[in-house]
Design a protein around this motif. Structure first.
Motif, PDB file in Angstrom:
ATOM      1  N   ASP A 270     -20.259  84.083  16.025  1.00 50.22           N
ATOM      2  CA  ASP A 270     -20.509  84.206  14.584  1.00 50.22           C
ATOM      3  C   ASP A 270     -19.978  85.554  14.121  1.00 50.22           C
ATOM      4  O   ASP A 270     -20.703  86.540  14.036  1.00 50.22           O
ATOM      5  CB  ASP A 270     -22.010  84.073  14.307  1.00 50.22           C
ATOM      6  N   ASN A 271     -18.675  85.597  13.859  1.00 46.63           N
ATOM      7  CA  ASN A 271     -18.019  86.849  13.485  1.00 46.63           C
ATOM      8  C   ASN A 271     -16.983  86.563  12.395  1.00 46.63           C
ATOM      9  O   ASN A 271     -15.957  85.922  12.656  1.00 46.63           O
ATOM     10  CB  ASN A 271     -17.340  87.468  14.721  1.00 46.63           C
ATOM     11  N   LYS A 272     -17.249  87.020  11.164  1.00 48.94           N
ATOM     12  CA  LYS A 272     -16.369  86.717  10.034  1.00 48.94           C
ATOM     13  C   LYS A 272     -14.968  87.266  10.245  1.00 48.94           C
ATOM     14  O   LYS A 272     -13.975  86.627   9.899  1.00 48.94           O
ATOM     15  CB  LYS A 272     -16.961  87.281   8.741  1.00 48.94           C
TER      16      LYS A 272
ATOM     17  N   VAL B 222     -11.281  85.294  10.248  1.00 49.13           N
ATOM     18  CA  VAL B 222     -10.121  85.640   9.412  1.00 49.13           C
ATOM     19  C   VAL B 222      -8.895  85.898  10.285  1.00 49.13           C
ATOM     20  O   VAL B 222      -7.790  85.431   9.986  1.00 49.13           O
ATOM     21  CB  VAL B 222     -10.428  86.883   8.547  1.00 49.13           C
ATOM     22  N   LEU B 223      -9.090  86.621  11.385  1.00 48.01           N
ATOM     23  CA  LEU B 223      -7.965  86.969  12.270  1.00 48.01           C
ATOM     24  C   LEU B 223      -7.377  85.736  12.952  1.00 48.01           C
ATOM     25  O   LEU B 223      -6.185  85.716  13.285  1.00 48.01           O
ATOM     26  CB  LEU B 223      -8.421  87.986  13.320  1.00 48.01           C
TER      27      LEU B 223
ATOM     28  N   LEU C 236     -12.207  76.991  22.800  1.00 44.02           N
ATOM     29  CA  LEU C 236     -11.946  77.942  23.880  1.00 44.02           C
ATOM     30  C   LEU C 236     -12.267  79.390  23.507  1.00 44.02           C
ATOM     31  O   LEU C 236     -12.800  80.134  24.325  1.00 44.02           O
ATOM     32  CB  LEU C 236     -10.476  77.835  24.314  1.00 44.02           C
ATOM     33  N   ALA C 237     -11.936  79.792  22.281  1.00 46.99           N
ATOM     34  CA  ALA C 237     -12.129  81.193  21.891  1.00 46.99           C
ATOM     35  C   ALA C 237     -13.426  81.428  21.125  1.00 46.99           C
ATOM     36  O   ALA C 237     -14.070  82.471  21.288  1.00 46.99           O
ATOM     37  CB  ALA C 237     -10.941  81.660  21.049  1.00 46.99           C
TER      38      ALA C 237
ATOM     39  N   ILE D 292     -14.535  80.139   5.748  1.00 48.76           N
ATOM     40  CA  ILE D 292     -13.850  81.414   6.034  1.00 48.76           C
ATOM     41  C   ILE D 292     -12.517  81.167   6.729  1.00 48.76           C
ATOM     42  O   ILE D 292     -11.476  81.712   6.350  1.00 48.76           O
ATOM     43  CB  ILE D 292     -14.746  82.332   6.895  1.00 48.76           C
ATOM     44  N   LEU D 293     -12.539  80.328   7.769  1.00 44.90           N
ATOM     45  CA  LEU D 293     -11.290  79.981   8.456  1.00 44.90           C
ATOM     46  C   LEU D 293     -10.313  79.320   7.484  1.00 44.90           C
ATOM     47  O   LEU D 293      -9.110  79.612   7.476  1.00 44.90           O
ATOM     48  CB  LEU D 293     -11.576  79.027   9.610  1.00 44.90           C
TER      49      LEU D 293
END
Length: 276
Positions: free
Chosen positions: A140-142, A146-147, A173-174, A87-88
């Motif tokens: 775990d957030n699609k 993407v953002l 970190l994020a 996804i990334l």
């Protein structure tokens, strides 16, 4: 304007270092390759603005097979979170293509300094951030993937890097990745981000005057063969070494290399007349 034996030897040795660094640190090795490529091109008379664009475009072409090799090595150690990486990486691919278009229109001096500043920013953030007090699972957030992937892909395309050197600090970190997971997964996302950047540098460099021999757009095939031929097998060695080094030490090795190459590309050592 042909490349000489000194440049060939330097590029071959650089490929060895790049492959090891890619597997060890989960980065494309841009901070090693780009300065050497830039020197090799300008030393044979290539215009600096053309040279930095070729260094970026060819760097991405080397990152692609090296990242595939490194990802395979980390996958065997179960350190690649493939869903996250894909996804990334996919969002980063689109971003890198856009970034490559910008890079083809920006002055070489801005690209060179921007490259150094981006690496320094990532290093400083990793060095100053406080680790979480308790062990948490990765986010775990699609949408979050993407953002993060799209803008980092754009930056990667502009400054000609695979994205690992910027993405690893974000993952740790994020997105709360463990260091070994971040290193392993970044090799997977670099496969996608580098592919988008390569296409953009190829397309935007077609029919540009002043390109050295064996160039297709802003990708030089001779440099690519010299660098990729040595870096791809060494990525396997680096990946195995990464899993023998504690996460804390791995992090500080990563930060040290980032700071050095960031300062070098900005020109700090040249201003101080230091031969490093």
């Amino acid at each position: 304007m042909g490349i000489g034996s000194t440049q060939i030897i330097a590029l071959l040795l650089t490929g060895v270092g790049v492959g090891f660094a890619s597997g060890l640190l989960g980065v494309g090795g841009c901070f090693i390759m780009v300065p050497v490529q830039f020197w090799a091109l300008t030393s044979i008379g290539v215009d600096p603005t053309i040279a930095i664009r070729i260094a970026f475009g060819t760097n991405l072409a080397v990152v692609l097979p090296t990242a595939i090799s490194g990802a395979f090595g980390h996958h065997r150690k179960k350190a690649v979170l493939w869903k996250t990486g894909i996804i990334l990486g996919t969002s980063g691919l689109f971003g890198a293509f856009i970034g490559g278009i910008f890079a083809a229109r920006l002055p070489g001096s801005i690209l060179k300094i921007g490259f150094g500043l981006a690496i320094l920013a990532g290093a400083i953030r990793m060095l100053t951030a406080k680790p979480p007090q308790i062990e948490r699972e990765p986010i775990d957030n699609k949408l979050a993937y993407v953002l993060w992937g799209l803008p980092l892909g754009i930056v990667s395309g502009i400054i000609g890097i695979g994205g690992g050197v910027l993405m690893i600090p974000v993952m740790v970190l994020a997105l709360r990745f463990k260091m070994h997971q971040a290193v392993g997964t970044s090799t997977a996302l670099m496969i996608f981000a580098s592919a988008g950047g390569i296409l953009s540098y190829l397309f935007n460099g077609i029919n540009v005057a002043g390109l050295p021999p064996y160039s297709i757009g802003y990708v030089n095939l001779l440099q690519w063969i010299l660098l990729a031929g040595t870096s791809v097998p060494m990525a396997q060695v680096g990946a195995r070494a990464a899993h023998k080094i504690p996460a804390k030490q791995l992090k500080y090795i990563f930060i040290t290399v980032m700071i050095y190459m960031g300062l070098k590309m900005i020109g700090v050592f040249s201003w101080m007349n230091l031969p490093i």
